[in-house]
Design a protein around this motif. Structure first.
Motif, PDB file in Angstrom:
ATOM      1  N   ASP A  19       0.859  -1.182   0.000  1.00  0.00           N
ATOM      2  CA  ASP A  19       0.000   0.000   0.000  1.00  0.00           C
ATOM      3  C   ASP A  19       0.896   1.232   0.000  1.00  0.00           C
ATOM      4  O   ASP A  19       1.226   1.774   1.060  1.00  0.00           O
ATOM      5  N   TYR A  65      -7.316  -2.296  -1.610  1.00  0.00           N
ATOM      6  CA  TYR A  65      -7.351  -1.210  -2.580  1.00  0.00           C
ATOM      7  C   TYR A  65      -8.765  -0.692  -2.868  1.00  0.00           C
ATOM      8  O   TYR A  65      -8.972   0.059  -3.811  1.00  0.00           O
ATOM      9  N   ASP A  73      -6.072  -8.046  -2.056  1.00  0.00           N
ATOM     10  CA  ASP A  73      -5.977  -6.809  -2.835  1.00  0.00           C
ATOM     11  C   ASP A  73      -7.328  -6.111  -2.962  1.00  0.00           C
ATOM     12  O   ASP A  73      -7.415  -4.879  -2.877  1.00  0.00           O
TER      13      ASP A  73
END
Length: 353
Positions: free
Chosen positions: A169, A220, A216
């Motif tokens: 990240d 995200y 992910d």
């Protein structure tokens, strides 16, 4: 290189000073400093580390017993041989001198052969003490070097693990540094030791290491989380603790503690375990404040950045509920220093503290 033995000689009688000085030199003691005034001798002992001291009992100002007590109270004179010069009939003085810290005696009139042998033996004893002290100092230096090397390696490993979190990240790289520096400021304000503050700084860099275990799609996501997604996100605290648990390193154990507890609330409504007040480790309470302030004042895909004033007001308002009141107070006292951290810490995670 052989060190020169230093003798402090104290006697108000000039003839005795001359005779004892010659005796010491014939015993192999080259550096002899003689004083008729015991107070001047004491001042010199504070400035110079002597290896052997000879002091008369009867002197003006202070007597030999008082001088011995004063010398023994100095940091460098715990084990320095001290010889008291007395007359044969002063046995009670000898007992008092032993209590004061005298090592040996010379009796008047001084037997030159006996005195020479005694001084030579005491000089040899002191030489061995000096060698042992030098050896101990060398060993301590080597241990400190080894400890420093180990801590340096430990710090590097932790920083590289934090970099791994940053790679997952990128938006939190500077966040990790700012939180760590802020945590150190808070610990200092709380009166913690410099060693603890430095350990906390290093350990705080891994407070979000559990995010390595998140998928992910969760990490995200730009919109608000569903209830199920929020529970999955909250699991990063437990994942972080599991990654770091069981280490013999005090710093990594501290990091594990922080990873698990920096989202616990003072009133018990936090996660993952609902710990309350002092049941939450101090490191977790400190990082909780540092983490929230930086998160609030940072822009994220799902929110705009708050002003520093609004974030500081939030921390003050939540003292006693979300945050430890003492940590919140420390934050208010260090507020302007913490603002400077936001100006200085940015960009990729580096190795500067």
């Amino acid at each position: 290189m052989e060190t020169v033995m230093k003798l402090l000689l104290v006697d108000d009688n000039p003839s005795n000073l001359f005779m004892l000085g010659k005796l010491a030199q014939s015993s192999g003691i080259a550096d002899v400093q003689s004083f008729r005034d015991p107070l001047q001798a004491l001042d010199e002992a504070r400035r110079t580390r002597f290896d052997l001291i000879i002091v008369d009992y009867m002197m003006p100002g202070i007597d030999g017993l008082t001088l011995i007590r004063e010398v023994r109270s100095l940091p460098d004179y715990v084990d320095v041989p001290i010889v008291m010069v007395t007359t044969v009939d002063q046995r009670e003085i000898c007992y008092a001198a032993l209590e004061a810290g005298a090592t040996d005696f010379l009796t008047k009139p001084v037997d030159m052969a006996e005195a020479k042998a005694r001084l030579r033996n005491l000089a040899m004893l002191r030489e061995m003490q000096n060698k042992l002290r030098d050896r101990a100092d060398w060993l301590q230096t080597e241990v400190q070097k080894a400890t420093y090397d180990r801590l340096g390696l430990e710090e590097e490993v932790i920083l590289r693990l934090a970099r791994a979190v940053e790679r997952r990240d990128p938006s939190i790289g500077s966040h990790l540094v700012r939180v760590a520096r802020t945590a150190r400021e808070l610990a200092e304000e709380l009166g913690q030791s410099q060693a603890y503050c430095q350990d906390l700084y290093i350990a705080s860099l891994m407070h979000d290491i559990g995010k390595l275990g998140l998928s992910d799609d969760l990490l995200y996501k730009t919109g608000p989380y569903t209830t199920e997604e929020r529970q999955r996100m909250q699991a990063h605290t437990l994942i972080g603790g599991q990654i770091l648990e069981g280490s013999r390193s005090p710093v990594i154990r501290l990091a594990a503690e922080i990873a698990e507890t920096h989202h616990e609330f003072w009133d018990g409504s936090g996660y993952p375990r609902g710990l309350k007040e002092s049941a939450i480790p101090l490191a977790g309470r400190i990082v909780a404040v540092a983490d929230v302030f930086d998160a609030l004042t940072s822009e994220r895909p799902y929110k705009a950045a708050w002003t520093a004033e609004d974030a500081a007001r939030y921390i003050a308002d939540k003292a006693g509920q979300q945050f430890d009141p003492e940590v919140a107070r420390a934050f208010s006292l260090r507020y302007f220093r913490i603002l400077k951290i936001r100006e200085q810490a940015g960009g990729p995670l580096g190795f500067a503290a």
